[in-house]
Design an enzyme around this catalytic site. Structure first.
Site, PDB file in Angstrom:
ATOM      1  N   SER A   6       0.837  -1.207   0.000  1.00  0.00           N
ATOM      2  CA  SER A   6       0.000   0.000   0.000  1.00  0.00           C
ATOM      3  C   SER A   6       0.867   1.250   0.000  1.00  0.00           C
ATOM      4  O   SER A   6       1.674   1.465   0.918  1.00  0.00           O
ATOM      5  CB  SER A   6      -0.901   0.022   1.235  1.00  0.00           C
ATOM      6  OG  SER A   6      -1.512   1.294   1.348  1.00  0.00           O
ATOM      7  N   HIS A  31      -1.253  -1.057  -4.260  1.00  0.00           N
ATOM      8  CA  HIS A  31      -2.522  -0.584  -3.692  1.00  0.00           C
ATOM      9  C   HIS A  31      -2.409   0.906  -3.417  1.00  0.00           C
ATOM     10  O   HIS A  31      -1.480   1.354  -2.730  1.00  0.00           O
ATOM     11  CB  HIS A  31      -2.798  -1.350  -2.393  1.00  0.00           C
ATOM     12  CG  HIS A  31      -4.123  -1.109  -1.784  1.00  0.00           C
ATOM     13  ND1 HIS A  31      -5.287  -1.684  -2.261  1.00  0.00           N
ATOM     14  CD2 HIS A  31      -4.485  -0.362  -0.710  1.00  0.00           C
ATOM     15  CE1 HIS A  31      -6.297  -1.299  -1.489  1.00  0.00           C
ATOM     16  NE2 HIS A  31      -5.849  -0.511  -0.550  1.00  0.00           N
ATOM     17  N   ASP A  33      -4.282   4.063  -1.909  1.00  0.00           N
ATOM     18  CA  ASP A  33      -5.386   4.446  -1.013  1.00  0.00           C
ATOM     19  C   ASP A  33      -5.740   5.915  -1.169  1.00  0.00           C
ATOM     20  O   ASP A  33      -4.904   6.785  -0.910  1.00  0.00           O
ATOM     21  CB  ASP A  33      -4.964   4.224   0.448  1.00  0.00           C
ATOM     22  CG  ASP A  33      -5.007   2.767   0.838  1.00  0.00           C
ATOM     23  OD1 ASP A  33      -4.018   2.263   1.403  1.00  0.00           O
ATOM     24  OD2 ASP A  33      -6.032   2.128   0.562  1.00  0.00           O
ATOM     25  N   MET A  35      -8.141   8.922   0.089  1.00  0.00           N
ATOM     26  CA  MET A  35      -8.995   9.309   1.215  1.00  0.00           C
ATOM     27  C   MET A  35      -9.396  10.775   1.053  1.00  0.00           C
ATOM     28  O   MET A  35      -8.557  11.623   0.766  1.00  0.00           O
ATOM     29  CB  MET A  35      -8.238   9.123   2.523  1.00  0.00           C
ATOM     30  CG  MET A  35      -7.771   7.692   2.726  1.00  0.00           C
ATOM     31  SD  MET A  35      -6.773   7.538   4.219  1.00  0.00           S
ATOM     32  CE  MET A  35      -6.356   5.805   4.122  1.00  0.00           C
ATOM     33  N   HIS A  64      -8.060   2.261  -4.326  1.00  0.00           N
ATOM     34  CA  HIS A  64      -9.073   2.051  -3.291  1.00  0.00           C
ATOM     35  C   HIS A  64      -9.641   3.413  -2.906  1.00  0.00           C
ATOM     36  O   HIS A  64      -8.957   4.207  -2.255  1.00  0.00           O
ATOM     37  CB  HIS A  64      -8.407   1.360  -2.079  1.00  0.00           C
ATOM     38  CG  HIS A  64      -9.306   1.153  -0.917  1.00  0.00           C
ATOM     39  ND1 HIS A  64      -8.823   0.777   0.324  1.00  0.00           N
ATOM     40  CD2 HIS A  64     -10.645   1.246  -0.786  1.00  0.00           C
ATOM     41  CE1 HIS A  64      -9.829   0.651   1.166  1.00  0.00           C
ATOM     42  NE2 HIS A  64     -10.944   0.934   0.527  1.00  0.00           N
ATOM     43  N   MET A  66     -11.706   5.602  -0.781  1.00  0.00           N
ATOM     44  CA  MET A  66     -12.419   5.786   0.484  1.00  0.00           C
ATOM     45  C   MET A  66     -12.975   7.204   0.460  1.00  0.00           C
ATOM     46  O   MET A  66     -12.471   8.124   1.140  1.00  0.00           O
ATOM     47  CB  MET A  66     -11.467   5.580   1.669  1.00  0.00           C
ATOM     48  CG  MET A  66     -11.065   4.120   1.845  1.00  0.00           C
ATOM     49  SD  MET A  66      -9.554   3.898   2.763  1.00  0.00           S
ATOM     50  CE  MET A  66      -8.365   4.087   1.439  1.00  0.00           C
ATOM     51  N   MET A 136     -12.378  -5.333   4.553  1.00  0.00           N
ATOM     52  CA  MET A 136     -11.490  -4.481   5.351  1.00  0.00           C
ATOM     53  C   MET A 136     -11.244  -5.130   6.706  1.00  0.00           C
ATOM     54  O   MET A 136     -12.196  -5.585   7.363  1.00  0.00           O
ATOM     55  CB  MET A 136     -12.116  -3.104   5.539  1.00  0.00           C
ATOM     56  CG  MET A 136     -12.188  -2.254   4.287  1.00  0.00           C
ATOM     57  SD  MET A 136     -10.593  -1.901   3.540  1.00  0.00           S
ATOM     58  CE  MET A 136      -9.826  -0.906   4.829  1.00  0.00           C
ATOM     59  N   ASP A 174      -7.339  -6.072   3.764  1.00  0.00           N
ATOM     60  CA  ASP A 174      -6.632  -4.791   3.788  1.00  0.00           C
ATOM     61  C   ASP A 174      -6.693  -4.196   5.195  1.00  0.00           C
ATOM     62  O   ASP A 174      -7.759  -3.853   5.680  1.00  0.00           O
ATOM     63  CB  ASP A 174      -7.326  -3.851   2.778  1.00  0.00           C
ATOM     64  CG  ASP A 174      -6.667  -2.505   2.653  1.00  0.00           C
ATOM     65  OD1 ASP A 174      -7.264  -1.625   1.997  1.00  0.00           O
ATOM     66  OD2 ASP A 174      -5.570  -2.325   3.211  1.00  0.00           O
TER      67      ASP A 174
HETATM   68  C1  DX5 Z   1      -6.645   1.883   5.373  1.00  0.00           C
HETATM   69  C2  DX5 Z   1      -6.190   1.519   3.965  1.00  0.00           C
HETATM   70  C3  DX5 Z   1      -5.226   0.377   3.974  1.00  0.00           C
HETATM   71  C4  DX5 Z   1      -3.951   0.700   4.744  1.00  0.00           C
HETATM   72  C5  DX5 Z   1      -3.210  -0.571   5.065  1.00  0.00           C
HETATM   73  O1  DX5 Z   1      -7.729   2.760   5.292  1.00  0.00           O
HETATM   74  O2  DX5 Z   1      -7.282   1.161   3.157  1.00  0.00           O
HETATM   75  O3  DX5 Z   1      -4.887   0.018   2.635  1.00  0.00           O
HETATM   76  O4  DX5 Z   1      -3.128   1.528   3.956  1.00  0.00           O
HETATM   77  O5  DX5 Z   1      -2.143  -0.195   5.837  1.00  0.00           O
HETATM   78  P1  DX5 Z   1      -1.554  -1.163   6.955  1.00  0.00           P
HETATM   79  O6  DX5 Z   1      -1.088  -2.387   6.196  1.00  0.00           O
HETATM   80  O7  DX5 Z   1      -0.442  -0.352   7.535  1.00  0.00           O
HETATM   81  O8  DX5 Z   1      -2.653  -1.483   7.916  1.00  0.00           O
HETATM   82 ZN    ZN Z   2      -6.756   0.279   1.160  1.00  0.00          ZN
END
Ligand code: DX5
Ligand code: ZN
Length: 223
Positions: A6, A31, A33, A35, A64, A66, A136, A174
């Site tokens: 990630s 991956h 992320d 946000m 991903h 969010m 998740m 994840d």
């Molecule tokens: C959290 C993300 C994950 C996160 C995973 O909201 O969707 O992808 O980056 O990170 P670790 O592996 O550090 O929990």
């Molecule tokens: Zn993620």
């Protein structure tokens, strides 16, 4: 068995370098992320970062979202090089169905994410329409959180449905994934594991990715 480092856990001062390091590590997926500070209480990065890393990572870019309004981000991330886009089931049926249709119409793979408090049955109506189901294992918004054990039965249920219905979707996990939790998820049926903190804190990413992959593959074949 796919390992997806990630980007959220990488060195933000060196996105291109970090993407190249993931590429050299042998990881087949990256991956990404995203946000928005609304769907989750954090803001990460936008399409421009995806565009910057794309030339340095030859594998599958797994975005991903969010985000509360992912519909406005689909084309920017696809233009930046996304291969799959994952949206959250918590957005509600009308929105989710429209998003699935739109991502497909843009020619990309579709992922559906289910947060820890959400019952896995919420994903049931979409299983025939998606390429990836993301269970998740932390509440989204931050890396470095602890794995939520109570999510494991949801992985098992998603795997049972996949086998019963003969569906091809990938089963992704994840959040809080390391060799121990990754192996537990693989035993439960997960075949695609996102890991941020666990991988990026290691000095040798390639060795860490290989070890995580081999440990989880062995666990999955022991089912
Ligand atoms: C959290 C993300 C994950 C996160 C995973 O909201 O969707 O992808 O980056 O990170 P670790 O592996 O550090 O929990
Ligand atoms: Zn993620």
């Amino acid at each position: 068995m796919i390992i997806a480092p990630s980007l959220l856990a990488c060195d933000y001062g060196r996105f291109a370098h970090e993407a190249a390091r993931v590429d050299r590590s042998g990881a087949k997926w990256l991956h990404v992320d995203i946000m928005d500070g609304h769907f989750v209480p954090n803001i990460s990065f936008g399409p421009e970062v995806a565009r910057i890393v794309r030339p340095h990572f030859k594998g599958h870019m797994d975005v991903h979202l969010m985000c509360s309004k992912p519909e406005i981000l689909l084309e920017p991330f696809i233009k930046a090089g996304a291969d799959s886009i994952t949206v959250h089931v918590e957005l509600g049926a009308d929105t989710v169905n429209a998003l699935i249709w739109k991502i497909r119409s843009l020619g990309k793979q579709v992922g559906l994410a289910v947060n820890p408090p959400t019952n896995i049955s919420e994903a049931r109506p979409y299983l025939k329409k998606i390429d990836l189901l993301l269970v998740m294992t932390v509440n989204p918004g931050f890396g470095g959180q602890s794995f939520i054990e109570e999510c494991v039965p949801k992985i098992q249920q998603a795997d049972v449905w996949r086998r019963q219905l003969g569906l091809p979707y990938r089963l992704q996990v994840d959040g809080g994934i390391n060799e121990q939790t990754g192996a537990e998820c693989a035993r439960a049926g997960a075949d695609t594991l996102v890991a941020g903190t666990f991988l990026f804190k290691q000095t040798q990413l390639r060795r860490a990715v290989t070890r995580l992959h081999d440990r989880c593959l062995a666990a999955s074949t022991s089912r």
